[in-house]
Design an enzyme around this catalytic site. Structure first.
Site, mmCIF file in Angstrom:
data_model
loop_
_atom_site.group_PDB
_atom_site.id
_atom_site.type_symbol
_atom_site.label_atom_id
_atom_site.label_comp_id
_atom_site.label_asym_id
_atom_site.label_seq_id
_atom_site.Cartn_x
_atom_site.Cartn_y
_atom_site.Cartn_z
ATOM 1 C CB CYS A 29 -0.902 -0.007 1.230
ATOM 2 S SG CYS A 29 -2.024 1.398 1.272
ATOM 3 C CB CYS A 51 -1.300 3.656 8.148
ATOM 4 S SG CYS A 51 -2.352 4.330 6.850
ATOM 5 C CB CYS A 97 -0.853 -0.466 8.247
ATOM 6 S SG CYS A 97 -1.729 -1.628 7.179
ATOM 7 C CB CYS A 124 -15.691 -6.707 6.460
ATOM 8 S SG CYS A 124 -14.796 -5.175 6.241
ATOM 9 C CB CYS A 155 -18.579 -4.238 5.493
ATOM 10 S SG CYS A 155 -17.570 -2.868 6.088
ATOM 11 C CB CYS A 173 -18.129 0.601 9.067
ATOM 12 S SG CYS A 173 -17.080 -0.318 10.214
ATOM 13 N NE ARG A 218 -17.455 -5.195 13.611
ATOM 14 C CZ ARG A 218 -17.720 -4.302 12.669
ATOM 15 N NH1 ARG A 218 -16.770 -3.532 12.214
ATOM 16 N NH2 ARG A 218 -18.931 -4.189 12.185
HETATM 17 N N1 SAM Z 1 -6.729 0.689 3.256
HETATM 18 C C1 SAM Z 1 -7.962 0.879 3.888
HETATM 19 C C2 SAM Z 1 -7.985 2.043 4.824
HETATM 20 O O1 SAM Z 1 -6.973 2.429 5.363
HETATM 21 O O2 SAM Z 1 -9.061 2.582 5.043
HETATM 22 C C3 SAM Z 1 -8.491 -0.319 4.596
HETATM 23 C C4 SAM Z 1 -7.660 -1.298 5.329
HETATM 24 S S1 SAM Z 1 -7.061 -0.844 6.927
HETATM 25 C C5 SAM Z 1 -6.255 -2.335 7.302
HETATM 26 C C6 SAM Z 1 -8.481 -0.727 7.991
HETATM 27 C C7 SAM Z 1 -8.243 -0.349 9.433
HETATM 28 O O3 SAM Z 1 -7.655 -1.416 10.127
HETATM 29 C C8 SAM Z 1 -7.334 0.824 9.714
HETATM 30 O O4 SAM Z 1 -7.978 2.056 9.555
HETATM 31 C C9 SAM Z 1 -6.981 0.588 11.162
HETATM 32 O O5 SAM Z 1 -7.902 1.221 12.020
HETATM 33 C C10 SAM Z 1 -7.084 -0.928 11.317
HETATM 34 N N2 SAM Z 1 -5.747 -1.531 11.487
HETATM 35 C C11 SAM Z 1 -4.808 -1.682 10.534
HETATM 36 N N3 SAM Z 1 -3.693 -2.252 11.034
HETATM 37 C C12 SAM Z 1 -3.930 -2.445 12.348
HETATM 38 C C13 SAM Z 1 -3.154 -2.991 13.417
HETATM 39 N N4 SAM Z 1 -1.912 -3.402 13.235
HETATM 40 N N5 SAM Z 1 -3.713 -3.063 14.633
HETATM 41 C C14 SAM Z 1 -4.974 -2.628 14.844
HETATM 42 N N6 SAM Z 1 -5.747 -2.102 13.871
HETATM 43 C C15 SAM Z 1 -5.244 -2.003 12.636
HETATM 44 C C1 DTB Z 2 -11.248 -2.164 11.239
HETATM 45 O O1 DTB Z 2 -11.469 -1.123 11.876
HETATM 46 N N1 DTB Z 2 -10.568 -3.206 11.688
HETATM 47 C C2 DTB Z 2 -10.443 -4.227 10.670
HETATM 48 C C3 DTB Z 2 -11.369 -3.690 9.565
HETATM 49 N N2 DTB Z 2 -11.682 -2.379 10.007
HETATM 50 C C4 DTB Z 2 -10.989 -3.766 8.168
HETATM 51 C C5 DTB Z 2 -9.045 -4.482 10.262
HETATM 52 C C6 DTB Z 2 -8.156 -4.875 11.396
HETATM 53 C C7 DTB Z 2 -6.819 -5.159 10.858
HETATM 54 C C8 DTB Z 2 -5.907 -5.695 11.912
HETATM 55 C C9 DTB Z 2 -4.548 -5.939 11.432
HETATM 56 C C10 DTB Z 2 -4.427 -6.950 10.322
HETATM 57 O O2 DTB Z 2 -4.926 -8.084 10.437
HETATM 58 O O3 DTB Z 2 -3.780 -6.610 9.325
HETATM 59 FE FE1 SF4 Z 3 -2.825 1.139 3.407
HETATM 60 FE FE2 SF4 Z 3 -2.762 -0.088 5.769
HETATM 61 FE FE3 SF4 Z 3 -3.003 2.546 5.677
HETATM 62 FE FE4 SF4 Z 3 -5.056 0.999 4.866
HETATM 63 S S1 SF4 Z 3 -4.232 1.147 6.923
HETATM 64 S S2 SF4 Z 3 -4.252 2.807 3.828
HETATM 65 S S3 SF4 Z 3 -3.927 -0.734 3.978
HETATM 66 S S4 SF4 Z 3 -1.231 1.364 4.958
#
Ligand code: SAM
Ligand code: DTB
Ligand code: SF4
Length: 330
Positions: free
Chosen positions: A49, A53, A56, A93, A125, A185, A257
């Site tokens: 990506c 973030c 992530c 989702c 979702c 959401c 959630r």
């Molecule tokens: N790329 C999209 C976005 O950023 O909206 C969707 C995917 S992203 C993985 C969705 C959400 O997962 C993020 O906004 C964050 O709140 C949560 N998330 C991602 N990595 C995480 C982590 N390591 N621990 C907890 N929550 C996480």
């Molecule tokens: C959200 O708030 N939590 C979910 C969903 N929206 C997409 C994602 C959690 C991701 C946790 C880290 C991972 O498994 O990569």
């Molecule tokens: Fe990309 Fe992860 Fe950020 Fe979503 S949370 S925009 S997948 S780097």
């Protein structure tokens, strides 16, 4: 009118058990008390990506060891969605590691996935990054019920966590989702080194969306090796409970959630979160790229807490007839 940030701060800082008791009252006034909504996640495009973030695993900016995967096939999505439904999920989702969706083939392939999952009788979702108003309308027309797009933290702390987009960008996509007629959401992550006031600020921003989100995921950071937050200390459990309880009081009708990070809570800690108004979880052995709690452990816990009754669907089960595109044809 939404509570002010000061009012929410006073709620958040109440003696813990007073706060939980009040939140439980609000919860039971607006929701069935013996049920937890079950969502299942599938990563439909993994890693690489362009966003940075700092929490992530999927960001190309960090050194996390994650195998990338291009957009999966419709068949794979259908197999996973059928399995999710068979194991009792209400909502499916789909998450993609994109900054934004590309018009044309990419958008149409996701739209086809949404329609196919919706036709199985599951709520749908997706979380695909930024959307334009036209893309939001296209996904809604395809049968998308919810779009997940998190604010993650307070506006003041956001710049410490992400530099490749702004809070205003997030709000713009949320507005496009809302204008297209979809349910929102939107939630955040705890334990990224934010202050208590940032957790309160997040709840304030969510609750003053007009209308507030129908679904609010509260994630606890899952620390990922190779990311800037790999060594973030775990947040004390009572801060998670306080956040859930304050969110419940601020957004009485939303699904709250208890999302990522449940593995770092004890069963007792989770029980307190459910009492304080959490009424949705991700069920299944995997989240997007990390492990979730074992499904069987969750089933046992929900049964033990008297939370195993099926959730009332918040949309008719004849989903094909519900889609705006189909309605137009009638
Ligand atoms: N790329 C999209 C976005 O950023 O909206 C969707 C995917 S992203 C993985 C969705 C959400 O997962 C993020 O906004 C964050 O709140 C949560 N998330 C991602 N990595 C995480 C982590 N390591 N621990 C907890 N929550 C996480
Ligand atoms: C959200 O708030 N939590 C979910 C969903 N929206 C997409 C994602 C959690 C991701 C946790 C880290 C991972 O498994 O990569
Ligand atoms: Fe990309 Fe992860 Fe950020 Fe979503 S949370 S925009 S997948 S780097």
């Amino acid at each position: 009118m939404a509570a002010t940030r000061e009012e929410l701060a006073a709620i958040y800082r109440r003696p813990l058990l007073d706060l939980v008791l009040d939140a439980a009252g609000v919860h039971r006034a607006h929701h069935a008390a013996h049920t937890v909504q079950r969502s299942t996640l599938l990563s439909i495009k993994t890693g690489g990506c362009p966003e940075d973030c700092s929490y992530c695993s999927q960001s190309a900016h960090h050194g996390s060891e994650l195998e990338r995967e291009e957009l999966v096939s419709l068949d794979r999505v259908l197999d996973e969605a059928r399995a999710a439904k068979a194991s009792g999920a209400d909502r499916f989702c789909m998450g993609a590691a994109w900054r934004e969706v590309r018009d044309g083939e990419e958008l149409e392939r996701v739209a086809a996935m949404v329609t196919a999952v919706s036709d199985l009788g599951l709520e749908t979702c997706a979380t695909l990054g930024m959307l334009t108003p036209a893309q939001a309308r296209r996904l809604h027309e395809a049968g998308l019920d919810y779009y997940n797009h998190n604010l993650d933290t307070s506006p003041e702390f956001y710049g410490e966590i992400v530099s490749t987009r702004t809070y205003a960008d997030r709000l713009e996509t949320i507005a496009a989702v809302r204008d297209a007629g979809m349910k929102v959401c939107c939630g955040g992550i705890l334990g990224m080194g934010e202050r208590t006031d940032d957790r309160i600020g997040l709840i304030h921003e969510l609750a003053r969306l007009d209308p507030p989100p129908e679904s609010v995921p509260i994630n606890a950071l899952v620390p990922i090796e190779g990311t800037p937050l790999q060594d973030a200390p775990p947040l004390p459990w009572d801060e998670v409970v306080r956040t859930v309880a304050t969110a419940r009081i601020a957004m009485p009708t939303a699904w709250i959630r208890l999302a990522a990070g449940r593995r770092s809570l004890t069963e007792e800690g989770q029980a307190l979160c459910f009492l304080a108004g959490a009424n949705s979880i991700f069920l299944g052995d995997r989240l997007l790229t990390t492990a979730n709690r074992e499904r069987s452990e969750d089933e046992t816990l929900l049964a033990k807490l008297g939370l195993a009754e099926p959730a009332p669907a918040d949309k008719a089960t004849d989903r094909a007839a519900d889609r705006p595109a189909d309605r137009l044809e009638v």
